[in-house]
Structure formats: structure tokens, C-alpha cells
Design an enzyme around this catalytic site. Structure first.
Site, PDB file in Angstrom:
ATOM      1  N   ASN A  35      55.924  40.900  29.082  1.00 59.12           N
ATOM      2  CA  ASN A  35      54.830  41.804  28.686  1.00 59.12           C
ATOM      3  C   ASN A  35      53.605  41.042  28.178  1.00 59.12           C
ATOM      4  OD1 ASN A  35      56.653  43.734  29.358  1.00 59.12           O
ATOM      5  ND2 ASN A  35      57.058  44.444  27.266  1.00 59.12           N
TER       6      ASN A  35
ATOM      7  N   THR B 273       8.819  58.334  46.035  1.00 57.05           N
ATOM      8  CA  THR B 273       9.635  59.180  45.167  1.00 57.05           C
ATOM      9  C   THR B 273      10.052  60.359  46.052  1.00 57.05           C
ATOM     10  OG1 THR B 273       7.770  60.496  44.378  1.00 57.05           O
ATOM     11  CG2 THR B 273       8.324  58.556  43.076  1.00 57.05           C
ATOM     12  N   HIS B 274      11.242  60.859  45.852  1.00 61.23           N
ATOM     13  CA  HIS B 274      11.797  61.903  46.739  1.00 61.23           C
ATOM     14  C   HIS B 274      11.824  61.451  48.195  1.00 61.23           C
ATOM     15  CE1 HIS B 274      10.971  64.712  43.329  1.00 61.23           C
ATOM     16  NE2 HIS B 274       9.897  63.935  43.200  1.00 61.23           N
TER      17      HIS B 274
ATOM     18  N   GLU C  86      25.672  48.741  55.755  1.00 64.53           N
ATOM     19  CA  GLU C  86      26.487  49.961  55.676  1.00 64.53           C
ATOM     20  C   GLU C  86      27.813  49.688  54.963  1.00 64.53           C
ATOM     21  OE1 GLU C  86      25.515  50.334  60.108  1.00 64.53           O
ATOM     22  OE2 GLU C  86      26.269  52.315  59.604  1.00 64.53           O
TER      23      GLU C  86
ATOM     24  N   LYS D 168      46.828  46.007  38.750  1.00 63.25           N
ATOM     25  CA  LYS D 168      46.306  44.807  39.406  1.00 63.25           C
ATOM     26  C   LYS D 168      45.775  45.020  40.819  1.00 63.25           C
ATOM     27  CE  LYS D 168      49.791  42.364  36.942  1.00 63.25           C
ATOM     28  NZ  LYS D 168      50.395  43.706  36.776  1.00 63.25           N
TER      29      LYS D 168
HETATM   30  N1  ARG Z   1      55.257  43.050  36.865  1.00 61.94           N
HETATM   31  C1  ARG Z   1      54.999  43.515  35.548  1.00 61.94           C
HETATM   32  C2  ARG Z   1      53.589  44.013  35.432  1.00 61.94           C
HETATM   33  O1  ARG Z   1      52.796  43.647  36.216  1.00 61.94           O
HETATM   34  C3  ARG Z   1      55.229  42.421  34.559  1.00 61.94           C
HETATM   35  C4  ARG Z   1      55.711  42.903  33.234  1.00 61.94           C
HETATM   36  C5  ARG Z   1      57.052  43.444  33.384  1.00 61.94           C
HETATM   37  N2  ARG Z   1      57.597  43.828  32.118  1.00 61.94           N
HETATM   38  C6  ARG Z   1      58.661  44.580  32.018  1.00 61.94           C
HETATM   39  N3  ARG Z   1      59.053  44.890  30.858  1.00 61.94           N
HETATM   40  N4  ARG Z   1      59.282  45.028  33.071  1.00 61.94           N
HETATM   41  O2  ARG Z   1      53.256  44.782  34.553  1.00 61.94           O
END
Ligand code: ARG
Length: 459
Positions: free
Chosen positions: A107, A152-153, A287, A322
């Protein structure tokens, strides 16, 4: 890695929904850097031996180069980057690898890795934005006195200079860079050592790992450290605003390069042809810049929604932070570079710009201003008088400066030939010398100031 209390393998679907290696493998460099800092700190604090730390460090370097060379076998069964690295480390150095995870958790690990990743991304985007500004300033200097219609517009409003228009985007990019830099300042604290959520009973030195990783300080609250993603949200917000700026500029290029408008031409380098219509020259890059904005805004919206219902501390939902963010940053970086390329490539049609600048009675305000300045007329009355003169010109189908003086004098007897001189597009822009105005000499001064500022930032 966590199988002690488990006797069955995960279901295939469980594995498929849980696995994150396809995404978090992009964090490998940050993950290894954080592990090296952690191992060195554990040894310095006497929590592991110096020789274990040395082997761990060496093993991690080997893994870094394996991944860099594309010679690393990422295993989906190992779920994520953290466990892939740790498992390979065990293959390389044996049981000492198992000591690396002392006093930390995935974590705090993932929060650390992603902060480092976002920080690197901010630095890359900032450099790309600086180049975008440099390109704009160079073209603005070249076109400080090139007259174009201001809108403008999307209606012809008043003549402006092309350099002035380009410098507007330099200002926007400067504020964009300011937002990224603010986000960077706030994100630059280390979550490492927060462990799973509560901190640890080992005598760790969080300040040491923070310093080793270039963070200003350790985060002060372990729950906060593992459970917030505001640093991603803030960076995505800056990215979304930047993308919107680029999108507006891209839209202008699409409009300007349309044969109906024809104010600007892009070369073969930034256009494509049609497979069926041989005459076409499509502004695809512009584009796509416009369209990529959707991804960036989408990533911000998606992560806001992921986070909005999560109690403290870490929840697996946060693994979804992510993919969208990484994609958004890639899209933004490409969009900035494409716009920079188009800025350097574009060629304004100066004759057409000048003609269009005078169309649609764009210098009507200049006549009204002349009446105010020379005849001391209240502006509202001058506006009305000018309106009547414009109506006359429109009825005869001529431009304002083509209207005979006598016709103007029929509306306002005190108008002299001097007023006609104020009606050319050149004298119109030349007269706009108020601070921030479009006069060529203002534009040159601003462009020079920006050139200096950007040069100074480069050092
Ligand atoms: N792959 C997890 C994430 O991106 C990593 C942390 C995982 N932690 C856990 N307690 N399972 O958040």
C-alpha cells in the site's frame, strides 16, 4: 506472496480482474528506486544486515537492467510489479530477498511508486510545454505586425495581429505550467513507511527514504499516505485544462486551414490526403489533438468517480488510478508535441488575413473612437453615428474606408479626411497600444520579454 492462509488457487476470472501487471509494469523504475532506498534505510537502522542490504541492492540493479533490456519475464500470476520484482529478487539472491518487505506494505509501496511516476511525468510535460512556448514566441516575433481578423462569436470583430494571437497561447501555457508546478510541490512528500495503514513497530527512518527519493519530507499521517490519490487528481486537472487550451488552438487550426477560410496553411508534414478526393489536405494532427482532450478529461472524471465513495484507508478500487491517468499523460504529451510541430510548420496567408481583417466593417470601432477622441462625442452617440455610416456602406456594398467622405459627412458633418486614415487595418492595430493590446510594438515587446524569460528558465 500472501498464500499462507490460502489452500486454493484463485479462479481464472479472479486472477483476470485482480491482475495489474500490464499497467503497473510502467512503474518498474520507480518501484526499484523505492526498494533500494528502503533497503539502504533498513540497514542503516540496523533492521537488516549490511550484507543483506548490499545483495538486495545489487539484485535490484540486475532486475532494473533486465527490464530495461526487455529481458524480464513479467508473470501475471504474480499480480503486480511489486511481487514480480520481489519474486525475481528471490531467484537472484535467495532468502535475503524476503527481508526487503520488512516495515512496508504494497500500500505504501504503490503510493510511493505512483507519486514518483507522476512527478517524472510533470517534469516531462513541463519541458514539452516550455518548447511549445518557445515555438509560439518565435512565430509571434516573426508575425508581430501581421494583421489578421480578430473574432468574437466567430464573427469578424476587430483587426488584431497574428503574433498577438499566438502569444495568447503562451500565456495560457504559462498558467498550465504553474498548475503542474503547484501540483508537484504538494505531491512531493513520501508515503513510504506508512506501511499497510498504521505505520510500523520497526525503528524506521522515514526522513531518510524521503530524502533518498527526492521528496521534501515524509507524509505526516500514515492513513492519509496510503489512501489519497489527490496528487493524481490534481495533476489530471492541470492536464485537462492544458488539453482544453490545446484543443481550442487545434480547433482554430482546423477552421483556419479550411479552404473556405484559408487564413493558414499546414504543410504535407502535418496533413494527410484523402484516399478518394485528390484535392484534400486534411488537418488530421490538429483534429486528433482536439479529440485527445476527451481522454484526459475522461481520466480525470473516471478517477474522481473511483475515489468519491472510498472510506479510509487503502481500497483495491484505487488500483484503477493508474491506467487512465497514464494514458491521459501520454495523450497530453503527444498533443503538446504535435501542436509545437504545427506552430513551427504553419504558414499564414498574410494577404488573405489582411483582406479578411478589413471585411465585415472590422474598423467600425476605430471610427467611433475617432468621433469620441476628435469631436469629443460621447461613446454611445459615436456608436450610433458609426452604425448609420456602416449601414450606408453596406447598402452600397463598399468597405468603410471606401465610402466617400461626403457620404460620411451627410451623417456627421464634422467628420474630416483624417477619420478615413484611422480606418485602415494597419492603423487600427497600431493604435491598440494599451497594456496587453494588439499593437505590433506591444507584441514585439511581449515576445522579447518571453524570449528572455524562457531563456532564463532553461538555465
Ligand atoms: N496493485 C495494487 C494497486 O495498484 C498495489 C497495492 C495492492 N495492495 C493490496 N493491499 N492488495 O493499488
Amino acid at each position: 506472496m500472501w498464500g499462507g492462509r490460502f489452500s486454493e488457487r484463485p479462479d481464472a476470472i479472479m486472477e483476470e480482474i485482480n491482475v495489474s501487471i500490464d499497467v503497473d509494469r510502467h512503474l518498474y523504475a520507480q518501484d526499484i528506486a523505492a526498494s533500494k532506498a528502503h533497503a539502504a534505510m533498513l540497514a542503516a537502522q540496523g533492521i537488516i544486515t549490511a550484507s543483506d542490504a548490499k545483495n538486495i541492492g545489487k539484485g535490484l540493479d540486475t532486475i532494473l537492467s533486465e527490464i530495461g533490456k526487455g529481458a524480464f519475464d513479467f508473470k501475471r500470476a504474480l499480480e503486480d510489479i511489486h511481487m514480480n520484482v520481489e519474486s525475481r529478487l528471490a531467484e537472484l539472491i535467495g532468502p535475503a530477498a524476503g527481508r526487503l518487505h520488512t516495515a512496508r506494505s504494497r500500500n505504501d509501496q504503490v503510493a510511493t511508486d505512483f507519486r514518483l511516476y507522476v512527478r517524472d511525468t510533470i517534469d516531462e510535460i513541463d519541458a514539452a510545454l516550455a518548447q511549445f512556448q518557445e515555438a509560439l514566441v518565435a512565430r509571434a516575433t516573426e508575425h508581430a505586425a501581421t494583421v489578421m481578423p480578430g473574432f468574437t462569436h466567430l464573427q469578424t470583430a476587430q483587426p488584431v495581429t497574428f503574433g498577438h494571437h499566438l502569444l495568447a497561447y503562451v500565456e495560457m501555457a504559462a498558467r498550465d505550467r504553474g498548475r503542474f508546478s503547484d501540483a508537484r510541490k504538494r505531491l512531493n512528500e513520501s508515503p513510504l513507511g506508512a506501511a499497510a495503514l498504521a505505520g510500523t513497530s520497526f525503528p524506521i527512518d522515514r526522513a531518510a527514504t524521503a530524502t533518498a527519493l527526492g521528496f521534501e519530507r515524509p507524509m505526516a499521517n500514515s492513513l492519509d499516505a496510503v489512501s489519497d490519490r489527490d496528487f493524481v487528481l490534481e495533476t489530471l486537472s492541470a492536464a485537462a485544462i492544458t488539453a482544453v487550451h490545446l484543443s481550442r488552438f487545434a480547433e482554430e487550426l482546423v477552421v483556419w486551414t479550411s479552404p473556405l477560410v484559408g487564413l493558414v496553411r499546414l504543410s504535407d508534414k502535418f496533413t494527410t490526403g484523402s484516399s478518394i478526393m485528390p484535392q484534400k489536405r486534411n488537418p488530421d494532427a490538429a483534429e486528433l489533438v482536439r479529440a485527445k482532450t476527451g481522454r484526459v478529461i475522461g481520466a480525470l472524471t473516471a478517477l474522481l468517480i473511483v475515489m468519491k465513495g472510498l472510506p479510509l484507508a487503502y481500497q483495491k478500487d484505487m488500483q484503477e488510478d493508474k491506467e487512465g491517468a497514464m494514458e491521459a499523460f501520454v495523450a497530453l504529451s503527444l498533443a503538446i508535441r504535435a501542436m509545437t510541430g504545427m506552430v513551427l510548420d504553419l504558414v499564414p496567408d498574410e494577404a488573405r488575413m489582411k483582406a479578411a481583417a478589413g471585411d465585415g466593417y472590422a474598423t467600425a470601432t476605430d471610427l467611433a473612437d475617432w468621433l469620441v477622441r476628435t469631436l469629443k462625442m460621447p461613446f454611445r452617440e459615436a456608436h450610433h453615428v458609426t452604425g448609420r455610416i456602416v449601414a450606408l456602406a453596406a447598402k452600397d456594398g463598399v468597405a468603410l474606408h471606401e465610402l466617400p467622405l461626403a457620404a460620411m459627412q451627410a451623417v456627421e458633418p464634422k467628420i474630416t479626411a483624417d477619420a478615413l486614415r484611422a480606418l485602415s487595418v494597419e492603423s487600427s492595430v497600431k493604435s491598440r497600444t494599451s497594456f496587453g493590446g494588439t499593437a505590433p510594438k506591444n507584441v514585439l515587446a511581449q515576445a522579447r520579454a518571453w524570449t528572455k524569460r524562457l531563456e532564463k528558465q532553461r538555465k
